[in-house]
Scaffold this motif. Structure first.
Motif, PDB file in Angstrom:
ATOM      1  N   ILE A  29      -1.696   5.547  -6.494  1.00  0.00           N
ATOM      2  CA  ILE A  29      -2.781   4.643  -6.878  1.00  0.00           C
ATOM      3  C   ILE A  29      -3.565   4.280  -5.623  1.00  0.00           C
ATOM      4  O   ILE A  29      -3.014   3.717  -4.677  1.00  0.00           O
ATOM      5  N   LEU A  30      -4.857   4.622  -5.617  1.00  0.00           N
ATOM      6  CA  LEU A  30      -5.722   4.264  -4.501  1.00  0.00           C
ATOM      7  C   LEU A  30      -6.556   3.053  -4.916  1.00  0.00           C
ATOM      8  O   LEU A  30      -7.301   3.109  -5.893  1.00  0.00           O
ATOM      9  N   ILE A  52       0.837  -1.205   0.000  1.00  0.00           N
ATOM     10  CA  ILE A  52       0.000   0.000   0.000  1.00  0.00           C
ATOM     11  C   ILE A  52       0.868   1.249   0.000  1.00  0.00           C
ATOM     12  O   ILE A  52       0.582   2.226  -0.711  1.00  0.00           O
ATOM     13  N   GLU A  53       1.939   1.242   0.792  1.00  0.00           N
ATOM     14  CA  GLU A  53       2.847   2.383   0.836  1.00  0.00           C
ATOM     15  C   GLU A  53       3.479   2.618  -0.529  1.00  0.00           C
ATOM     16  O   GLU A  53       3.631   3.761  -0.973  1.00  0.00           O
ATOM     17  N   TYR A  54       3.818   1.539  -1.241  1.00  0.00           N
ATOM     18  CA  TYR A  54       4.405   1.682  -2.578  1.00  0.00           C
ATOM     19  C   TYR A  54       3.403   2.315  -3.546  1.00  0.00           C
ATOM     20  O   TYR A  54       3.757   3.196  -4.333  1.00  0.00           O
ATOM     21  N   LEU A  55       2.148   1.865  -3.487  1.00  0.00           N
ATOM     22  CA  LEU A  55       1.126   2.403  -4.390  1.00  0.00           C
ATOM     23  C   LEU A  55       0.915   3.894  -4.153  1.00  0.00           C
ATOM     24  O   LEU A  55       0.559   4.629  -5.074  1.00  0.00           O
ATOM     25  N   ALA A  66      -9.801   0.891  -8.698  1.00  0.00           N
ATOM     26  CA  ALA A  66      -8.697   1.802  -8.373  1.00  0.00           C
ATOM     27  C   ALA A  66      -8.826   3.141  -9.097  1.00  0.00           C
ATOM     28  O   ALA A  66      -9.468   3.252 -10.141  1.00  0.00           O
ATOM     29  N   LYS A  67      -8.210   4.151  -8.499  1.00  0.00           N
ATOM     30  CA  LYS A  67      -8.154   5.478  -9.100  1.00  0.00           C
ATOM     31  C   LYS A  67      -6.706   5.957  -9.079  1.00  0.00           C
ATOM     32  O   LYS A  67      -5.959   5.676  -8.143  1.00  0.00           O
ATOM     33  N   ILE A  68      -6.302   6.666 -10.123  1.00  0.00           N
ATOM     34  CA  ILE A  68      -4.946   7.199 -10.228  1.00  0.00           C
ATOM     35  C   ILE A  68      -4.989   8.709 -10.055  1.00  0.00           C
ATOM     36  O   ILE A  68      -5.825   9.390 -10.638  1.00  0.00           O
ATOM     37  N   TYR A  69      -4.059   9.223  -9.219  1.00  0.00           N
ATOM     38  CA  TYR A  69      -4.000  10.654  -8.959  1.00  0.00           C
ATOM     39  C   TYR A  69      -2.551  11.117  -9.004  1.00  0.00           C
ATOM     40  O   TYR A  69      -1.636  10.335  -8.722  1.00  0.00           O
TER      41      TYR A  69
END
Length: 315
Positions: free
Chosen positions: A150-151, A139-142, A176-179
């Protein structure tokens, strides 16, 4: 939606996964004979590449939602490679079918080990701890390790797959969503995820803004009765457990309880969570009660995660 999928694929200049034909997919799956599972997205089959490795082939349905799931999967895990994220090897995208080909995870999902009542699926406390730490690092990497954040929005044991060495890997990035990495607030029109794992701020805007802390909440899901046990000074019952195992369990529970704090600002960052899990249990403090007694929605199922009572240290 098929036009949208094709337009998306054409825009991906540095796409790593391989584009297969339907005949290649059918051949590697031996005619889709070995079904591994089925869900609202479609079906998953066992397959084998020409080079030898086994793969899992996810055949998506024909709905618009599954077209968007395909785009989300390829846009997220198609661009990254991390030990705690399942590898997307390839895909198939021709109307009216879509397919995603992943590395094969022989030990299945984490869900069958922590929720199964079958005595034939044993897993040690130490191994559960290693898996928890691996998930936290993933999760930390994402959030911080990519060129974007990436959430996932659907973190749960069912979507954590285990390889032959029980190394956990995230799967199912359909929601997932990318921000951009500099965006701390996420804009969502509707709540997304699985009930029991969805952070409360996705339902109640007055609790706090939606951010990566929603993933922190999902990571922390554990049975809420543990808080009452520890607040009363009771030990969790572990038959024939050594003191070291009890410390591991207590550490995971305290960390879990921090993660499910109602306000996002009271939850630790994933970086802090990793530090807590790697540190000594004696250094951890018990957090405030995760849920208000008058809370209208109290997630059911598992919950978990935690640390310091000063929210500023969790950012």
């Amino acid at each position: 939606m098929y036009d949208a999928v094709e337009e998306f694929l054409q825009s991906q200049i540095n796409l790593i996964p391989i584009r297969y034909s339907y005949s290649e997919i059918r051949k590697m799956s031996k005619g889709f004979k070995d079904k591994l599972g089925e869900g609202g997205y479609g079906s998953i089959y066992r397959g084998k590449l020409k080079s030898g490795p086994l793969v899992a082939i996810k055949m998506l349905g024909n709905s618009k939602a599954n077209g968007q799931e395909f785009i989300n999967e390829v846009a997220t895990i198609g661009r990254i490679h991390h030990v705690n994220v399942v590898q997307l090897i390839g895909f198939y995208a021709e109307e009216p079918k879509h397919a995603l080909i992943y590395e094969f995870m022989p030990n299945g999902s984490l869900e069958k080990y922590i929720f199964s009542r079958e005595e034939s699926i044993p897993i040690s406390i130490e191994k559960i701890f290693e898996i928890s730490l691996g998930v936290a690092r993933g999760i930390e990497y994402l959030y911080r390790g990519c060129d974007v954040q990436i959430l996932h929005f659907d973190i749960k044991p069912h979507n954590i797959l285990l390889d032959e060495n029980f190394i956990p890997k995230f799967s199912d990035f359909g929601l997932a969503k990318i921000y951009p990495t500099n965006d701390s607030i996420v804009s969502l029109t509707t709540a997304r995820g699985t009930l029991g794992y969805i952070a409360l701020e996705l339902f109640y805007k007055n609790i706090g803004v939606v951010s990566y802390k929603a993933n922190v909440y999902s990571f922390g899901m554990f049975p809420t009765w543990v808080y009452g046990q520890f607040s009363k000074g009771n030990d969790i019952e572990l038959e024939d457990a050594l003191e070291e195992k009890k410390k591991i369990v207590k550490k995971m529970i305290i960390v879990a309880l921090w993660c499910i704090q109602m306000k996002p600002s009271d939850r630790p960052s994933m970086k802090k969570i990793v530090e807590m899990l790697e540190g000594e249990v004696e250094c951890l403090q018990m957090p405030s009660k995760p849920f208000l007694s008058s809370s209208p929605v109290r997630p059911t199922g598992d919950v978990g995660d935690n640390l310091n009572s000063t929210s500023s240290s969790f950012q």
